[in-house]
Design a protein around this motif. Structure first.
Motif, mmCIF file in Angstrom:
data_model
loop_
_atom_site.group_PDB
_atom_site.id
_atom_site.type_symbol
_atom_site.label_atom_id
_atom_site.label_comp_id
_atom_site.label_asym_id
_atom_site.label_seq_id
_atom_site.Cartn_x
_atom_site.Cartn_y
_atom_site.Cartn_z
ATOM 1 N N GLY A 274 -36.750 -24.786 20.488
ATOM 2 C CA GLY A 274 -37.580 -25.954 20.717
ATOM 3 C C GLY A 274 -39.005 -25.785 20.248
ATOM 4 N N ASP A 275 -39.307 -24.763 19.413
ATOM 5 C CA ASP A 275 -40.661 -24.548 18.945
ATOM 6 C C ASP A 275 -40.804 -25.034 17.523
ATOM 7 O OD1 ASP A 275 -41.413 -23.425 21.316
ATOM 8 O OD2 ASP A 275 -40.789 -21.400 20.723
ATOM 9 N N ASP A 276 -42.023 -24.896 16.996
ATOM 10 C CA ASP A 276 -42.324 -25.412 15.666
ATOM 11 C C ASP A 276 -42.160 -24.324 14.630
ATOM 12 O OD1 ASP A 276 -43.211 -28.045 16.471
ATOM 13 O OD2 ASP A 276 -44.907 -27.008 17.375
ATOM 14 N N ASP A 277 -41.018 -23.647 14.587
ATOM 15 C CA ASP A 277 -40.855 -22.594 13.612
ATOM 16 C C ASP A 277 -39.696 -22.865 12.681
ATOM 17 O OD1 ASP A 277 -39.836 -22.396 16.120
ATOM 18 O OD2 ASP A 277 -39.844 -20.234 16.256
ATOM 19 N N GLY A 278 -39.413 -24.122 12.373
ATOM 20 C CA GLY A 278 -38.417 -24.475 11.381
ATOM 21 C C GLY A 278 -39.033 -24.415 10.002
ATOM 22 N N PRO A 279 -38.281 -24.761 8.958
ATOM 23 C CA PRO A 279 -38.842 -24.792 7.605
ATOM 24 C C PRO A 279 -40.014 -25.752 7.552
ATOM 25 C CG PRO A 279 -36.452 -25.029 7.567
ATOM 26 C CD PRO A 279 -36.879 -25.163 8.996
ATOM 27 N N PHE A 280 -41.169 -25.252 7.163
ATOM 28 C CA PHE A 280 -42.354 -26.087 7.325
ATOM 29 C C PHE A 280 -42.386 -27.246 6.339
ATOM 30 C CE2 PHE A 280 -43.792 -23.451 3.879
ATOM 31 C CZ PHE A 280 -44.705 -24.205 3.201
ATOM 32 N N TRP A 281 -41.536 -27.201 5.292
ATOM 33 C CA TRP A 281 -41.504 -28.364 4.408
ATOM 34 C C TRP A 281 -40.835 -29.545 5.102
ATOM 35 C CZ3 TRP A 281 -44.803 -27.561 0.937
ATOM 36 C CH2 TRP A 281 -44.916 -26.342 0.304
ATOM 37 N N ALA A 282 -39.820 -29.280 5.920
ATOM 38 C CA ALA A 282 -39.104 -30.325 6.645
ATOM 39 C C ALA A 282 -38.706 -31.436 5.686
ATOM 40 C CB ALA A 282 -39.951 -30.837 7.797
ATOM 41 N N ASP A 283 -39.027 -32.704 6.022
ATOM 42 C CA ASP A 283 -38.632 -33.834 5.181
ATOM 43 C C ASP A 283 -39.618 -34.089 4.051
ATOM 44 O OD1 ASP A 283 -36.470 -34.239 6.816
ATOM 45 O OD2 ASP A 283 -37.561 -35.611 8.152
ATOM 46 N N ASP A 284 -40.701 -33.321 3.992
ATOM 47 C CA ASP A 284 -41.720 -33.546 2.976
ATOM 48 C C ASP A 284 -41.593 -32.550 1.832
ATOM 49 O OD1 ASP A 284 -42.780 -35.544 4.538
ATOM 50 O OD2 ASP A 284 -44.067 -34.167 5.628
ATOM 51 N N GLN A 374 -47.096 -34.093 16.512
ATOM 52 C CA GLN A 374 -46.118 -35.167 16.642
ATOM 53 C C GLN A 374 -45.143 -34.900 17.784
ATOM 54 O OE1 GLN A 374 -44.295 -35.449 12.813
ATOM 55 N NE2 GLN A 374 -46.122 -36.283 11.811
ATOM 56 N N ARG A 375 -44.724 -33.644 17.909
ATOM 57 C CA ARG A 375 -43.794 -33.310 18.987
ATOM 58 C C ARG A 375 -44.463 -33.455 20.352
ATOM 59 N NH1 ARG A 375 -40.116 -28.267 18.107
ATOM 60 N NH2 ARG A 375 -39.346 -29.781 16.590
ATOM 61 N N GLN A 376 -45.715 -33.029 20.466
ATOM 62 C CA GLN A 376 -46.426 -33.194 21.731
ATOM 63 C C GLN A 376 -46.581 -34.671 22.075
ATOM 64 O OE1 GLN A 376 -50.066 -31.037 21.214
ATOM 65 N NE2 GLN A 376 -49.134 -29.024 21.551
ATOM 66 N N SER A 377 -46.858 -35.487 21.058
ATOM 67 C CA SER A 377 -47.009 -36.917 21.305
ATOM 68 C C SER A 377 -45.697 -37.528 21.773
ATOM 69 C CB SER A 377 -47.495 -37.614 20.027
ATOM 70 O OG SER A 377 -47.591 -38.999 20.208
ATOM 71 N N LEU A 378 -44.584 -37.126 21.133
ATOM 72 C CA LEU A 378 -43.289 -37.647 21.549
ATOM 73 C C LEU A 378 -42.928 -37.172 22.947
ATOM 74 C CD1 LEU A 378 -41.244 -37.277 18.238
ATOM 75 C CD2 LEU A 378 -42.140 -39.378 19.243
ATOM 76 N N ASN A 379 -43.213 -35.904 23.251
ATOM 77 C CA ASN A 379 -42.929 -35.405 24.591
ATOM 78 C C ASN A 379 -43.751 -36.137 25.635
ATOM 79 O OD1 ASN A 379 -41.068 -33.586 23.645
ATOM 80 N ND2 ASN A 379 -42.510 -31.867 23.560
ATOM 81 N N GLY A 380 -45.002 -36.474 25.281
ATOM 82 C CA GLY A 380 -45.846 -37.203 26.214
ATOM 83 C C GLY A 380 -45.300 -38.591 26.477
ATOM 84 N N ALA A 385 -46.498 -39.448 30.947
ATOM 85 C CA ALA A 385 -47.869 -39.066 31.225
ATOM 86 C C ALA A 385 -48.275 -38.039 30.193
ATOM 87 C CB ALA A 385 -47.995 -38.487 32.638
ATOM 88 N N GLY A 386 -49.488 -38.081 29.800
ATOM 89 C CA GLY A 386 -49.984 -37.122 28.813
ATOM 90 C C GLY A 386 -49.724 -37.544 27.414
ATOM 91 N N GLY A 387 -49.390 -38.794 27.123
ATOM 92 C CA GLY A 387 -49.252 -39.239 25.751
ATOM 93 C C GLY A 387 -50.569 -39.121 25.035
ATOM 94 N N GLU A 388 -50.537 -38.623 23.778
ATOM 95 C CA GLU A 388 -51.778 -38.345 23.063
ATOM 96 C C GLU A 388 -51.850 -39.197 21.818
ATOM 97 O OE1 GLU A 388 -51.961 -34.221 22.394
ATOM 98 O OE2 GLU A 388 -51.967 -33.704 24.510
ATOM 99 N N GLY A 389 -51.808 -40.491 21.967
ATOM 100 C CA GLY A 389 -51.978 -41.373 20.830
ATOM 101 C C GLY A 389 -53.434 -41.520 20.513
ATOM 102 N N GLU A 390 -53.742 -42.507 19.716
ATOM 103 C CA GLU A 390 -55.126 -42.719 19.329
ATOM 104 C C GLU A 390 -55.992 -43.074 20.522
ATOM 105 O OE1 GLU A 390 -56.497 -42.229 16.496
ATOM 106 O OE2 GLU A 390 -54.662 -41.604 15.511
ATOM 107 N N GLY A 391 -55.430 -43.718 21.507
ATOM 108 C CA GLY A 391 -56.250 -44.178 22.610
ATOM 109 C C GLY A 391 -56.039 -43.429 23.885
ATOM 110 N N GLY A 392 -55.464 -42.225 23.857
ATOM 111 C CA GLY A 392 -55.251 -41.459 25.065
ATOM 112 C C GLY A 392 -53.912 -41.817 25.671
ATOM 113 N N PHE A 393 -53.874 -42.522 26.836
ATOM 114 C CA PHE A 393 -52.624 -42.915 27.486
ATOM 115 C C PHE A 393 -51.960 -44.034 26.705
ATOM 116 C CE2 PHE A 393 -55.153 -41.166 30.952
ATOM 117 C CZ PHE A 393 -54.256 -40.231 31.438
#
Length: 515
Positions: A274-284, A374-380, A385-393
């Protein structure tokens, strides 16, 4: 490992190396003359008047050029007040503007006038071909490397004096060889004579030490001269040669699909955690490989033009004059367009200003950071609670969720966290034979250290750090000031849980009132 030319990477060693160089020059230059003249049994005897004048003239030129190489200012940039406070807003991939475009690869009219690079220590734009020297503590124009043997940066302004020092040092060593080796040949030819007929033991020891020191010094300075002349002729600094080798390796790997989503290396060993250690190119992958397309070195503008640009004059008679030779100077009266700010390009690339190519390791870190955010934002959002979009909550999203949905999302995240901790405990128990919080933290730190790759090195094992470059201060675009933890009222990591619950209840009440 540092080369002969760059020397050790530690700071402050110029206080030792400059006296050592002076001692070596005095030993080879003056002890040799004393030795040749003090023992009449060293054939063919003392130096003639012509030999003495020639050798001492070369030594005088050597001393002066070495003094200049140690003391000349490597250059500095003076920015207008508007540029000191306002970083440029261009994107990291935007092409740089140019004075005029080239009509073909043989022309040299394309010039680069702007930059999107930024120095975090100087808090100013970093002009092209400049680097922040960790010894001089400033950005150096056209930095080649920081030389501990002179205690100075070899740069746009100091390169001519450094080259003259190497030229006269090799000339003096070559002339000393013409004086020393015939005397050694005479000693060898008379080796069967009685000892009292030949040189004394002290003279023989002096000749042996002198010959050994001369041989080692000649070899080292010849290597330095060859590499410096190569940089002079090709208009390519040692740092840029390092960048070229890194770019060639990255481009070859990208072309052979080494950076695609099927890559198997240290980055995807723990994809199931569940961490961010996959291929860093991903879909890009396609986009990032396109950024690593081969870029030609743009500053090689022709044999004579390269040398004239480096020496600051098109008059070859002045290139090797110890005095009145001159050197180029950064034109701070015309920031962005003067000498040291703008560089002619050969037009082999599609656009000006494409050098230096992107750093694959920086691209990897940026991609990992974006995925993590992006993952932190989705988890939020899933947890309510804890969503980290442009406006906080994410009020508009959570306002339409029922308490049961919020509880279910929170329980899901809690279960995932519990599973992650269980896996870590199993890994600790298996590998270390123990458990506990300390062991678990050690394992987490080890995994983080494993994800961080060692800095790239060239075929000689050199890093930019070995050339004196501060690798951690350069960005492809100016960065906004880092947030101070606790200063943002919407920073959930610094807000107590009770305060978060109170805010959420108040937000939901407001939305109910609006309905």
């Amino acid at each position: 490992m540092p080369s002969i030319q760059t020397g050790p990477a530690a700071r402050g060693l110029h206080f030792v190396y400059i006296p050592a160089v002076c001692t070596l020059i005095a030993f080879l230059g003056y002890f040799s003359q004393y030795l040749f003249g003090s023992d009449p049994n060293i054939a063919p005897g003392p130096l003639s008047r012509r030999q003495s004048l020639t050798f001492n003239a070369l030594l005088l030129c050597l001393w002066w050029c070495y003094y200049r190489a140690c003391t000349v200012d490597p250059g500095r940039y003076v920015f207008p007040s508007s540029q000191q406070l306002s970083p440029p807003s261009s994107s990291p991939n935007a092409p740089l503007s140019s004075g005029s475009s080239s009509s073909g690869p043989t022309t040299t009219t394309t010039t680069t006038t702007t930059t999107t690079r930024w120095c975090k220590k100087c808090s100013r734009p970093k002009p092209l071909r400049a680097h922040h020297c960790r010894h001089c503590a400033r950005c150096i124009p056209k930095m080649d490397h920081h030389c501990p043997w002179t205690g100075n940066c070899v740069s746009m302004q100091s390169f001519p004096d450094f080259l003259r020092f190497l030229v006269y040092a090799n000339l003096a060593l070559a002339y000393l060889a013409s004086l020393l080796w015939p005397r050694l040949a005479f000693v060898w030819s008379d080796r069967h004579l009685p000892a009292y007929l030949g040189p004394s033991v002290g003279s023989l020891a002096g000749l042996a030490v002198l010959a050994l020191a001369h041989l080692v010094t000649s070899l080292a300075l010849l290597i330095m001269l060859v590499t410096t002349v190569r940089s002079w002729v090709t208009n390519c600094t040692m740092i840029e040669a390092w960048e070229m080798e890194r770019h060639e390796a990255a481009a070859a790997r990208a072309e052979s699909a080494g950076y695609d989503g099927n890559r198997h290396d240290d980055d995807n060993n723990n994809n199931n955690n569940g961490d961010d250690d996959g291929p860093f190119w991903a879909d890009d992958a396609a986009v990032l490989r396109a950024r690593l397309a081969r870029v030609e070195f743009p500053y090689d503008i022709g044999f004579f033009a390269n040398m004239a640009q480096a020496m600051g004059t098109r008059n070859p008679l002045r290139w090797f004059l110890p005095v009145f030779g001159g050197h180029p100077v950064v034109d701070n009266a015309r920031p962005g367009v003067g000498a040291g700010w703008r560089w002619d390009e050969n037009g082999f690339n599609d656009l000006p200003g494409m050098w230096p190519p992107p750093d694959p390791e920086k691209m990897r870190r940026e991609a990992l950071q974006q995925r993590r955010q992006q993952r932190q934002s989705l988890n939020g959002r899933d947890g309510g609670a804890g969503g980290e979009g442009e406006g906080g909550f994410l009020v508009d999203y959570d306002a339409y969720r029922t308490p049961e949905e919020l509880k279910a999302a929170f329980a899901k995240r809690q279960h995932e966290d519990w599973q992650r901790r269980q896996r870590l405990r199993e890994m600790v128990r298996t590998q270390h034979g123990g458990g506990g919080i300390a062991a678990e933290l050690e394992e987490m730190d080890a995994r983080e250290a494993g994800r961080r790759r060692a800095p790239w090195t060239n075929s000689d094992g050199d890093r930019l750090w070995d050339y004196g470059v501060d690798e951690d201060v350069e960005e492809d675009r100016p960065a906004s000031p880092p947030p101070v933890r606790g200063s943002d009222p919407d920073d959930d990591d610094e807000i107590p849980l009770g305060e978060l619950i109170r805010r959420r209840k108040a937000t939901r009440k407001d939305h109910d009132d609006e309905d």
